[in-house]
Scaffold this motif. Sequence first.
Motif, PDB file in Angstrom:
ATOM      1  N   GLY A   9       0.842  -1.192   0.000  1.00 50.11           N
ATOM      2  CA  GLY A   9       0.000   0.000   0.000  1.00 50.11           C
ATOM      3  C   GLY A   9       0.873   1.237   0.000  1.00 50.11           C
ATOM      4  N   TYR A  10       0.218   2.371  -0.106  1.00 55.52           N
ATOM      5  CA  TYR A  10       0.940   3.627  -0.269  1.00 55.52           C
ATOM      6  C   TYR A  10       0.533   4.614   0.813  1.00 55.52           C
ATOM      7  CZ  TYR A  10       1.811   1.489  -4.781  1.00 55.52           C
ATOM      8  OH  TYR A  10       2.193   0.623  -5.770  1.00 55.52           O
ATOM      9  N   VAL A  11       1.483   5.457   1.215  1.00 59.58           N
ATOM     10  CA  VAL A  11       1.217   6.489   2.224  1.00 59.58           C
ATOM     11  C   VAL A  11       1.969   7.775   1.871  1.00 59.58           C
ATOM     12  CG1 VAL A  11       0.844   4.927   4.180  1.00 59.58           C
ATOM     13  CG2 VAL A  11       3.171   5.660   3.614  1.00 59.58           C
ATOM     14  N   LEU A  12       1.482   8.891   2.382  1.00 57.91           N
ATOM     15  CA  LEU A  12       2.280  10.110   2.380  1.00 57.91           C
ATOM     16  C   LEU A  12       3.454   9.865   3.309  1.00 57.91           C
ATOM     17  CD1 LEU A  12      -0.498  12.844   2.616  1.00 57.91           C
ATOM     18  CD2 LEU A  12       0.881  12.271   0.616  1.00 57.91           C
ATOM     19  N   THR A  13       4.630  10.269   2.879  1.00 59.34           N
ATOM     20  CA  THR A  13       5.781   9.950   3.709  1.00 59.34           C
ATOM     21  C   THR A  13       6.743  11.123   3.791  1.00 59.34           C
ATOM     22  OG1 THR A  13       7.413   8.244   4.176  1.00 59.34           O
ATOM     23  CG2 THR A  13       7.174   8.893   1.877  1.00 59.34           C
ATOM     24  N   LEU A  14       7.769  10.951   4.584  1.00 65.49           N
ATOM     25  CA  LEU A  14       8.743  12.019   4.852  1.00 65.49           C
ATOM     26  C   LEU A  14       8.011  13.288   5.266  1.00 65.49           C
ATOM     27  CD1 LEU A  14      11.151  11.509   1.789  1.00 65.49           C
ATOM     28  CD2 LEU A  14      11.227  10.409   4.029  1.00 65.49           C
ATOM     29  N   GLN A  15       6.931  13.117   6.031  1.00 66.95           N
ATOM     30  CA  GLN A  15       6.084  14.269   6.336  1.00 66.95           C
ATOM     31  C   GLN A  15       6.743  15.242   7.306  1.00 66.95           C
ATOM     32  OE1 GLN A  15       1.738  13.839   6.442  1.00 66.95           O
ATOM     33  NE2 GLN A  15       2.060  11.647   6.440  1.00 66.95           N
ATOM     34  N   THR A  16       7.784  14.805   7.923  1.00 67.46           N
ATOM     35  CA  THR A  16       8.433  15.723   8.864  1.00 67.46           C
ATOM     36  C   THR A  16       9.082  16.893   8.148  1.00 67.46           C
ATOM     37  OG1 THR A  16      10.294  14.219   8.797  1.00 67.46           O
ATOM     38  CG2 THR A  16       8.817  14.048  10.680  1.00 67.46           C
ATOM     39  N   ARG A  17       9.133  16.839   6.824  1.00 65.73           N
ATOM     40  CA  ARG A  17       9.584  18.021   6.068  1.00 65.73           C
ATOM     41  C   ARG A  17       8.489  19.076   5.993  1.00 65.73           C
ATOM     42  NH1 ARG A  17       8.594  17.090   1.430  1.00 65.73           N
ATOM     43  NH2 ARG A  17       7.365  15.263   1.990  1.00 65.73           N
ATOM     44  N   GLU A  18       7.244  18.679   6.206  1.00 67.14           N
ATOM     45  CA  GLU A  18       6.123  19.502   5.746  1.00 67.14           C
ATOM     46  C   GLU A  18       5.580  20.450   6.805  1.00 67.14           C
ATOM     47  OE1 GLU A  18       3.268  18.087   2.715  1.00 67.14           O
ATOM     48  OE2 GLU A  18       4.052  16.119   3.231  1.00 67.14           O
ATOM     49  N   GLN A  19       4.878  21.452   6.303  1.00 67.93           N
ATOM     50  CA  GLN A  19       4.407  22.524   7.166  1.00 67.93           C
ATOM     51  C   GLN A  19       3.472  22.054   8.277  1.00 67.93           C
ATOM     52  OE1 GLN A  19       1.001  23.138   6.857  1.00 67.93           O
ATOM     53  NE2 GLN A  19       0.797  21.832   5.046  1.00 67.93           N
ATOM     54  N   HIS A  20       2.663  21.029   8.006  1.00 66.35           N
ATOM     55  CA  HIS A  20       1.709  20.656   9.047  1.00 66.35           C
ATOM     56  C   HIS A  20       2.399  19.979  10.224  1.00 66.35           C
ATOM     57  CE1 HIS A  20       1.805  17.106   6.475  1.00 66.35           C
ATOM     58  NE2 HIS A  20       1.327  16.396   7.453  1.00 66.35           N
ATOM     59  N   ILE A  21       3.625  19.509  10.020  1.00 66.97           N
ATOM     60  CA  ILE A  21       4.386  18.932  11.125  1.00 66.97           C
ATOM     61  C   ILE A  21       5.457  19.933  11.594  1.00 66.97           C
ATOM     62  CG2 ILE A  21       5.818  16.986  11.869  1.00 66.97           C
ATOM     63  CD1 ILE A  21       3.357  15.762  10.870  1.00 66.97           C
TER      64      ILE A  21
ATOM     65  N   SER B  96       8.990  23.927   2.887  1.00 59.47           N
ATOM     66  CA  SER B  96       8.180  24.814   2.063  1.00 59.47           C
ATOM     67  C   SER B  96       6.858  25.044   2.775  1.00 59.47           C
ATOM     68  CB  SER B  96       7.922  24.172   0.694  1.00 59.47           C
ATOM     69  OG  SER B  96       6.897  24.858   0.008  1.00 59.47           O
ATOM     70  N   ASN B  97       6.114  26.029   2.307  1.00 63.28           N
ATOM     71  CA  ASN B  97       4.781  26.231   2.874  1.00 63.28           C
ATOM     72  C   ASN B  97       3.703  25.492   2.076  1.00 63.28           C
ATOM     73  OD1 ASN B  97       4.872  27.819   0.590  1.00 63.28           O
ATOM     74  ND2 ASN B  97       3.568  29.434   1.446  1.00 63.28           N
TER      75      ASN B  97
ATOM     76  N   ALA C 214      -2.767  28.112  14.977  1.00 55.91           N
ATOM     77  CA  ALA C 214      -2.770  28.336  13.523  1.00 55.91           C
ATOM     78  C   ALA C 214      -2.412  27.084  12.732  1.00 55.91           C
ATOM     79  CB  ALA C 214      -1.791  29.449  13.172  1.00 55.91           C
ATOM     80  N   HIS C 215      -2.806  27.119  11.499  1.00 52.30           N
ATOM     81  CA  HIS C 215      -2.448  26.084  10.545  1.00 52.30           C
ATOM     82  C   HIS C 215      -0.956  26.174  10.245  1.00 52.30           C
ATOM     83  CE1 HIS C 215      -2.587  23.995   6.571  1.00 52.30           C
ATOM     84  NE2 HIS C 215      -3.528  23.314   7.182  1.00 52.30           N
ATOM     85  N   GLY C 216      -0.348  25.042   9.959  1.00 47.28           N
ATOM     86  CA  GLY C 216       1.094  24.992   9.731  1.00 47.28           C
ATOM     87  C   GLY C 216       1.583  25.851   8.592  1.00 47.28           C
ATOM     88  N   THR C 217       0.717  26.095   7.618  1.00 45.01           N
ATOM     89  CA  THR C 217       1.169  26.916   6.495  1.00 45.01           C
ATOM     90  C   THR C 217       1.472  28.344   6.941  1.00 45.01           C
ATOM     91  OG1 THR C 217      -1.151  27.318   5.968  1.00 45.01           O
ATOM     92  CG2 THR C 217      -0.006  25.622   4.686  1.00 45.01           C
ATOM     93  N   ASN C 218       0.803  28.827   7.986  1.00 46.13           N
ATOM     94  CA  ASN C 218       1.004  30.221   8.372  1.00 46.13           C
ATOM     95  C   ASN C 218       2.455  30.511   8.741  1.00 46.13           C
ATOM     96  OD1 ASN C 218      -1.740  30.164   7.993  1.00 46.13           O
ATOM     97  ND2 ASN C 218      -2.288  31.101   9.920  1.00 46.13           N
ATOM     98  N   PRO C 219       3.015  29.831   9.728  1.00 47.88           N
ATOM     99  CA  PRO C 219       4.423  30.113  10.022  1.00 47.88           C
ATOM    100  C   PRO C 219       5.327  29.808   8.834  1.00 47.88           C
ATOM    101  CG  PRO C 219       3.615  28.205  11.282  1.00 47.88           C
ATOM    102  CD  PRO C 219       2.421  28.870  10.675  1.00 47.88           C
ATOM    103  N   ALA C 220       5.039  28.768   8.098  1.00 52.23           N
ATOM    104  CA  ALA C 220       5.902  28.417   6.964  1.00 52.23           C
ATOM    105  C   ALA C 220       5.888  29.525   5.914  1.00 52.23           C
ATOM    106  CB  ALA C 220       5.452  27.086   6.360  1.00 52.23           C
TER     107      ALA C 220
END
Lengths: 450, 450, 501, 501
Positions: free
Chosen positions: A306-318, A325-326, C182-188
Motif C-alpha cells: 500500500g501507499y502512504v504520504l511519507t517524509l512528512q516531517t519536512r512539511e508545514q503541518h508537522i 516549504s509552505n 494556527a495552521h502549519g502553512t502560516n508560520p511556513a
Amino acid sequence: MPYTPHTAEDIREMLDVLGLESVDDLFRTLPAAVRPPAGLDLPSSLSEEEVWRVMSNLAALNAGQDELVSFLGGGVYDAAIPAAVDAVVSRSEFLTAYTPYQPEVSQGTLQVIYEWQTFITRLTGLPVANASMYDGSTALVEGIRMALGRTGRDAVVLPAALNPRHRRVLETNLASEGVTILTAAASPAGTTDPVALRAVLDGKVGAVVIQNPNHLGLIEPVAALAAAAREVGALLVASVNPVSLSLLKSPAEYGAAVATGEAQPFGVPCGWGGPLLGFLSCADDLKRLIPGRVVGRTVDHDGREGYVLTLQTREQHIRREKATSNICSNQGLNMARGTVYLALLGAEGLRELGAANRVRCEALRVILRGIAGVTLPFAGPVFNEFVVRLPRPAREFRAFAREQGILAGIPLDGFAGCGVGDLLVAVTERRTANEIERYGSVLRDFLETC
Amino acid sequence: MPYTPHTAEDIREMLDVLGLESVDDLFRTLPAAVRPPAGLDLPSSLSEEEVWRVMSNLAALNAGQDELVSFLGGGVYDAAIPAAVDAVVSRSEFLTAYTPYQPEVSQGTLQVIYEWQTFITRLTGLPVANASMYDGSTALVEGIRMALGRTGRDAVVLPAALNPRHRRVLETNLASEGVTILTAAASPAGTTDPVALRAVLDGKVGAVVIQNPNHLGLIEPVAALAAAAREVGALLVASVNPVSLSLLKSPAEYGAAVATGEAQPFGVPCGWGGPLLGFLSCADDLKRLIPGRVVGRTVDHDGREGYVLTLQTREQHIRREKATSNICSNQGLNMARGTVYLALLGAEGLRELGAANRVRCEALRVILRGIAGVTLPFAGPVFNEFVVRLPRPAREFRAFAREQGILAGIPLDGFAGCGVGDLLVAVTERRTANEIERYGSVLRDFLETC
Amino acid sequence: MSHERQGATPARWGADLQTSLFAKGRAGRRATTMPAWRGDEVDVRLPADALRAAPADLPSLSELEVLRHYTLLSNLNHHIERGLYPLGSCTMKYNPRLNEKVAALSGFASLHPEQDEADLQGLLCALKLLQDALCEITGFAACSLQPAAGAHGEYLGMQVIRAHHLESGATGRTEVLIPDSAHGTNPASVVLTGLQPRMLKSGPDGKLDLDALRAAVGPQTAGIMITNPNTLGLFETDIVEVARIVHDAGGLLYMDGANLNAILGKAKPALMGFDVVHLNLHKTFSTPHGGGGPGAGPICVTEELARFLPPPLIREREGVYSLDACVGECRPSVHAYQGNTGVCLRALTYILRLGGDGLTRVSERAVLNANYLRKRLEGLLTVRHAEGTLHEFIATGSDWKDLYGVRTLDIAKRMLDYGIHAPTIYFPLIVDEAIMIEPTETESKETLDRFVAVVAAIRAEAEHDPDLLRTAPHTTPVSRLDEAAAARRPDLSWLGPCNCG
Amino acid sequence: MSHERQGATPARWGADLQTSLFAKGRAGRRATTMPAWRGDEVDVRLPADALRAAPADLPSLSELEVLRHYTLLSNLNHHIERGLYPLGSCTMKYNPRLNEKVAALSGFASLHPEQDEADLQGLLCALKLLQDALCEITGFAACSLQPAAGAHGEYLGMQVIRAHHLESGATGRTEVLIPDSAHGTNPASVVLTGLQPRMLKSGPDGKLDLDALRAAVGPQTAGIMITNPNTLGLFETDIVEVARIVHDAGGLLYMDGANLNAILGKAKPALMGFDVVHLNLHKTFSTPHGGGGPGAGPICVTEELARFLPPPLIREREGVYSLDACVGECRPSVHAYQGNTGVCLRALTYILRLGGDGLTRVSERAVLNANYLRKRLEGLLTVRHAEGTLHEFIATGSDWKDLYGVRTLDIAKRMLDYGIHAPTIYFPLIVDEAIMIEPTETESKETLDRFVAVVAAIRAEAEHDPDLLRTAPHTTPVSRLDEAAAARRPDLSWLGPCNCG
Ligand SMILES: Cc1ncc(COP(=O)(O)O)c(C=O)c1O
Ligand SMILES: Cc1ncc(COP(=O)(O)O)c(C=O)c1O
C-alpha cells in the motif's frame, strides 16, 4: 436553496435540539461592528440553466486555441489531450477526494501520485520526485531553495535566456529571502555562454539554473554548464520542458541535482495559464529537502502492499516554520491528468510525441528560411520552439496573422537581446502540414502588403 | 493499432499455442467467393487528434438549439439538462455495462430501472411500467398491440390530431399485422370529437388512442373520449407528453389501460431525434403482455433486498416467436438519464417545471394575440405548445426567423385541417422573457417587410 | 502481498488493489497514437550530445488497460459522492457538477495565456466579476486571483505586507505574530517571505489573549496572522480590539480566510480591521479538492495595499476589458501567469448559482449543522470550547483513552469502517487528542444523525472490544499501513516488486 | 434486509446496497430549480377537469443526495472498465471515450429533428459517411440508419422483404426460415411483420443443413434469416449454395449481422448472397451498451431493395447535403425520426479512428483471441464445434455436471467472484449447458490467461467443494437472487419497504 438539503422542518428540529429560536442565535458571538449592515450586495440566486447561459455566453466571447491555429508556447503549449484523460479525472473518486491523509481510504489517489513520481523520475533520470508544484515557476523557486539549502550558500545564477515569467516569480521569492541573483549572459548563439557563467561563479553560488530548451527554444550546452557549476561546488537546477525529454538528454545525464518544469502539455488544458502542473525531482541526497507531498510504498498490517504520504516531517503541518516549504494543496488533479496521459502514451507514444513535435517544428523552419527578409537568427538546434526574425515589427505580424485566425507567436522585443522583429514560435503535434504552410503564406502576405 | 492490445510477440505466442503460422489461417473456413478481393476501401487509421478534428469540424457546420433560439417541439423539446445527469451517465459503470442478465453484478443498473419504473407509474398513475422503448412512436405501437392482444380485436382508432411522425410508424407496423386503422376526426376546436369517435367505434375496435396534449398542442376532452371507448369495450391507449403530467390529469385518472410517450425532455439531448426515450406503462391486468424488460424486487439467499429482470417469459429470448415483442436492447442509458433527471427535480421541481413551461407558453400567446393579422385558431387550453395562424405562409416566416437566429416552429400545412399559415410553436423552460418578446418582434418585422 | 485481480484468487468487490502500472503492459502495446505528418520530409536530426542515451522507460498499455487501471484505483478512494467527509478546516462540501461543465468550456479551457485581450473579453469579464464578488464578500477594495492555493495566498499576502513596510522604510518590521492554534502553512509562509513568525499562546478559551498580544507587539511587528473563525471554530470576539492594538503598533493584520464558510454575509474581514485576507476557493467556494489540488487562494486587500498586487490588473472601460501590466511598478508575482484560472471560474459559477442570499444561507446552515452535531455528540465525545461554535468544533477522545484505552487515531480509523471519512485529528495542536469536525452545509440531518449513531456504535465497541478499534479499519481496501517503515526506508518510485514488507 | 449505509453498521466497501430513492429525501428538499420568469404576469390557469388531482409523488432530495445515491449504485455494477466481459454474442469490447466526446458535441447533440437541412450540413455529411462505410463493409448499395437496435433492424429488414414480395404480387410468400440456433429476436421480429417463422434444424456440425433447407423452401418462402458467423461462432461455409437455393425458390436472404466482428474486411454479406443485413453498432462498432441501450441496428440492402428504405434519404450534390422525403412513395418507417443518431456518430468516430486496415485487424484479433482462449481452455471445459471457431465459441460444463454435480449456472456464478463477468449461458438453445464465450479483440493475452487460470481454479473448487459453486457468488454485493419469487409475486415499483422476502 441550491446545494443545501435543509427543509424548514429540518431547521426547526435542529434548532429545537439546540434549544434555540432562530439560526441568527448561532451567530450571537459576532460583534455588531463586523457585521455587514445590509448583507451581501450580490445578485440573487440563479437557476443552473441561467448560470449556464451567463457563463457559456462569456466563454463564447473568447477565442481560444480550439478555434484559432496556435503557435504560442513559452512554457504552455497547445497539446492534444486524449479523451480518456478527462474520463478518469472527472470521476468523483479522484475529483472530490481530499489530500490522502487517511491512506486506508485513499489508495487510489496515493497510488496515482506514486506513479506520477515514478514517471517523473524516469523522464528526468533523478530518483526522487514529489506530488506536484503549483506551476513551473514555483517549482523552480523550490528547486533553487533546495540547492541553496543543501549547499548552505545564498547566491544563484540564472541564465539570461530564462523564461521571463519564471524570472519574475524567482525575483519576488528569492529577493525577500536575501538570495543574491546573478545572471549568466547568453552568447550570440542565444545559448548560455559557459565562459560568461564561469565569470559570475564563485564559492557563494549554491545553485546554477539552466533552462533546457531555453526561452529562445535553443538546446543549451548542458555539459559545459554543468561542468562549470561543479567546479565551484554549486548544484545544477534544471528547468526543462518535459515533452523534450522524449528525445533530449535527461537532467540526470548532465548532472543536475534538481530538475523542475511545467508539465502542462501532459494532458492539462492551457486554461489561460492555470491550473498548471509544476513538477520537481531531485537526487537522492536531497530528498529530505524536497517540498510538498511525497508518497512512499509500504505494507499494511496484513502484509498487503500500500501507499502512504511519507517524509512528512519536512512539511508545514508537522514542522511549521521549519518546513522545507509552505506548500499544502498542490495541483493534485492535474497530476492525475499527467499520470493518465503518460500511461496512455507509453514508451512508444512518448517517442512519437517528440518526433511529431520535431518534424512540425523543422517543417515550419524550412518554410520560414525560404521567405525573403525573414531569418532564423540562432543557428543552434531546437526542440519544438524557436525564434524567427522579421524585417518588420513582430507585433504587427501577430495582429495581422490573428486576423487570419493564426496565433503567430510571442514577441520577444527586449528579451535577452532580442529585437522588435523577433517572435518566439512553438509548433506542437496538433499543427497540421496545412496549418504550417498557411503560417508561411500569411507571413508572405504580411510582408508583401506592407 | 488503436484499441487492441496485441503486440507482435503476443500474436506469435498465441499462434504458437494454436499451432498456426499466421492469423490468416484462422479464416480458412471462409470461402473465396465471400472475401473482398482488395480488403476494405476505407481511409486508413487516423489518430485521436485527427478524428477529433474531423468530427468537431463537422459539428461546427451545424447550428443547433444551443446556438439558436428554439421554439421547436412536436414531440422533442429543447429542455434544460442538469450537469449532474451527465456526471452519472458518463460513469463507465452505467455507460459500458450490458443488460443486467447477471443480477449479482448488476444491481446498479437494475435498481435504476426499478426506480424509472416507479417514476413512470407515479407520473401516469398506472401500476406497471417497463425499462423503456426505442421512442414515443414505437412505445405507442407496442401499447396498441397490448390493447389488441388483451381484447382479442383487430381495429384501432387513431385521433386525427395524432403526431404525424408517430402515425407513419403506426401505419408501417399495424398494417403488416393486419390491423384496421380508423381515424376519429377532430372538431373545429382542434380536439378529438367524441361524437366522431363514437361514429367509428364498434365491437371490432380493441384500442382507442388519444394523444394528450394532441399534435396541435391542445388538451383533449379525455373523459368523454375514455367514456366512448369504454362503451364498446375498447381499451384506451394514451400517448402523453410526460412533462405535461406535472400538471395534467394522469392517464390512470381518465381510465387509460396503457400510457406511452416520449420522455426525451427528461434529461435527454434532442440529438436530431435520437437516441430518445420511449416509455410505456399499463394497468395491472396487462402486465404479462408488456413488451421488453421489466425489473422486479426480490431477495437474495441471505435475505438482502435485490432486483432482477422478471416476467421474462414474455420476452423474445425465452418465448421467441411467441414473445410479446421483439425488443431486446432498449434505451437503457437514456432511461438512466430520465431517472436521474426526475430524482433531481423531485416533487417540487416537477411542479415548477410545469409552471415554467406554462408561463412562457402563455406569455408568447399573449404577445401573438396582440399582433394584427395573427390568430390563435384554437381556443382550447394548451400546455406548452400551440398553433399560431399567420396571414402569410408559415414556411416563409420560419425562414425569416431563422435569419434572426430563431427556430420559429413546425409548419402544419396539410395536417389535421391546418393551412399554409399554421405553425406549431413550443415554449420550454429554457426560453427567456427576452427571447419570447423577440419572437413577437421578429414576427412583426416579418409581417411588415412583406 | 496480494494483488488479487492478477492471480486466480477471488476478487474483493470494489476493493481490489492494483499492481503498479509499471508492472503492467507489454512493450509495443499502444493506446495513444500521434497525428501522422502529411507534409514533406524534413531533417529532424539533433546533435548526438543533445540526445538522451535511452528513451524513458515507460510502461506500454492499451487504452482499455489504462482505463481499467485507473478506474479500479479510483474505487479505493473515499470521496464526497460516496459519503460524509467531516474533515475539520477543510470544508469538504459538495462540488457542483455545473462548475466542472463551465470550466471545461472550450472558450475558457483552450485559451493560451499569451493571447491578446481582444480574444479574452469573456474571460476577463468573468474574472472581474469574481474579484468584485470576493471584494464584496470580504469588504475589501482589491483582489488578486494569482495565488494557486491557500498557502500561496498567505505567501503573497506576506509579500504585500512586507512591501508595504519596505516602502515606508520600516525595514525593522520583520516579525509576524501567529496564534499557536494556527495552521502549519502560516508560520511556513512567513518564513519564506523572509519574515520571522512569533508564536502567540491562545487563552484558555481558545481565543487570542489580548494581554499576550499587547506584550508581543512592538516596533519589530510587521503584522499578525489570524484565522477567524479560528481553527477551533470560534469567532475571535475581540478582533476589533486586536486590530486596534496591532495597527497602533504599526503592524498590519492578515486573515487566513480558510474558515470563511462560517461567516459569509455575516461578517466581513475588512470590518474586523484586517488589511489582507486570503480565501480558499476549494473550501468555501465549492471547487473540488482533486485529491490535493488544484485549488485557488485569492487575496483581497485594502485600497492602500492594492498597489502591491501582482500585475496585470484587469481594467474595464465601457464594457471593454484590458490588462494593465503596471509597467515600471515594482509588484510581487508568485505565479507564471494569473493563477488557477479554471478554479476561479468554478468559484464564480458557484457564487452566481447561490447569489448573495444563498451565500449567507450557506454559512447559516454550515453553522447550524456543526452546532447540531456538536450537541448530539454530547456524552459520546468530549467537546472542547463548545461555546460559540461556528462551522466546526473540536471534540476529543481523551476520556476514551482513560476508559477504554483507545486513542483518537483508533476512533478515527474505526469510522472508516462505517463508510465515513475520519475528521481531522490531532489538530489544532493546542488540544490534546483533538478531533476536529466540520460537517459543512451540504450534509443532511439524516447524515448527521447517522454519524452520531456511528459514534455511539463505536463507543459501544470500544467498551466491549477495544481491540476492534486499535486494529481498525477492517473493511477498507487496506488495513493500517506501516508509515514508520515508509519513512525509514523510503520507496518513492517503482523499481520493481515491493521489498518493503 | 440490509442497507448498511443507513444504519450504524459497518459499510461493505464498494458493495453497500442502497435503499430505494423513494425512501430517501424529505419533502421540501431541492436539487434542480427552474429559471425564474422575468416577464409579465400572465394567466396560466387551466380548466380544473384538465388537471391531476394530486401532484405526482416524487421523492425530494438534494443534488448531493442524488449523486451519492447513483454513484453508490453504480459501484454495484460490473462494467468493461472493471474487467473481462466475455458475453458470447454481445461483443463487449472497449467503448472508446473519444466516441462519447464526439457525440456530446453541442453541434450534434443540440440539433432538433425539425431543423432545416441548412442547419445540418455537418451532421448529414457524417451520416452519409457512415452509410457509405457500412455499405463498403457489407458490400451493399444502400443503408438506413433508422433502426434503434438489432431487433429493430431485423424488423425493418423483414418489412423491406415483405414490401418487395408485395410489390411483385407474391402475397403468398409469408414464411421465413430460421435456423434453430438463432437469437430469439429473429423469430419474434418475423412474427411482428405479419410473416411466419419456420424453424430449420441445424446439422450435427452446428451449421445449416442443406437438405433440410431444400426441403423447406417453396412458393411460400419469403426468405431466410441467417446469422453468419452463426451463434456458435462458425462461418456458414455453404452460404453461397444456401443463397442459390433460397433465391431459386424466390426467397430473399436476411443476415443477422450481430456477429460481424468476426469478419470485418474478411467477408462481405453481399458477396455471400444476402439481400439485407443489419449491423449492431453497439457490438461491432464499439458504441456502449449503457446497461441495455441505446444501440443502433442499421440495415444495408441491395440496390434493388433500396427503394424500400425509410425516408428521408440523405442526398449529396456538390458538397451540399439534402434530405429527400420521397414524397408519394410508400416506404416503411420504424422510428419517429432517423433513429439513434448519437449512436451512429459514435460508430463513425470508431470507423475513422481504425480505418479500413484497422477494422480488418479488429476481426483478426477478435478471432485470434477466441481461438487462443478456446485452445487454452481444453481440458477444463468441453468445447463444442471447435473446428472453424471465429470470434466466439461454445463450451459446455456438461462433464462438470457428471463429475462434480455442478451446473453451468454454478460455474458462471462462481466466475463473478473472480471479478469476471459470466459468459452467455444456456444459449444457443441447441447446445446443452452451453457456455458461449466471446472475448473480443480489446482484451489482452494476460487477461485471457487469467481467465484460464480462473476456470482452472474453479474446476479445482468444483472437485473439492462443489457447494462453493452451487451457492456462488460470494463476493458480490448480493448473492443469488430469488427470481422465482420475483416472477410469482411481481413487485415492479416502489410502494414501500420490501415484503418480498
Ligand atoms: C486554516 C488553514 N489555512 C491554510 C490552509 C492552506 O490552504 P492550501 O492547502 O490551499 O494551501 C489550510 C488548508 O488546509 C487551512 O485549513
Ligand atoms: C445474434 C443476435 N441477433 C440480434 C440481437 C438483437 O440485438 P438488439 O439487442 O440490439 O436488438 C442480438 C443481441 O443480443 C444478437 O446477439
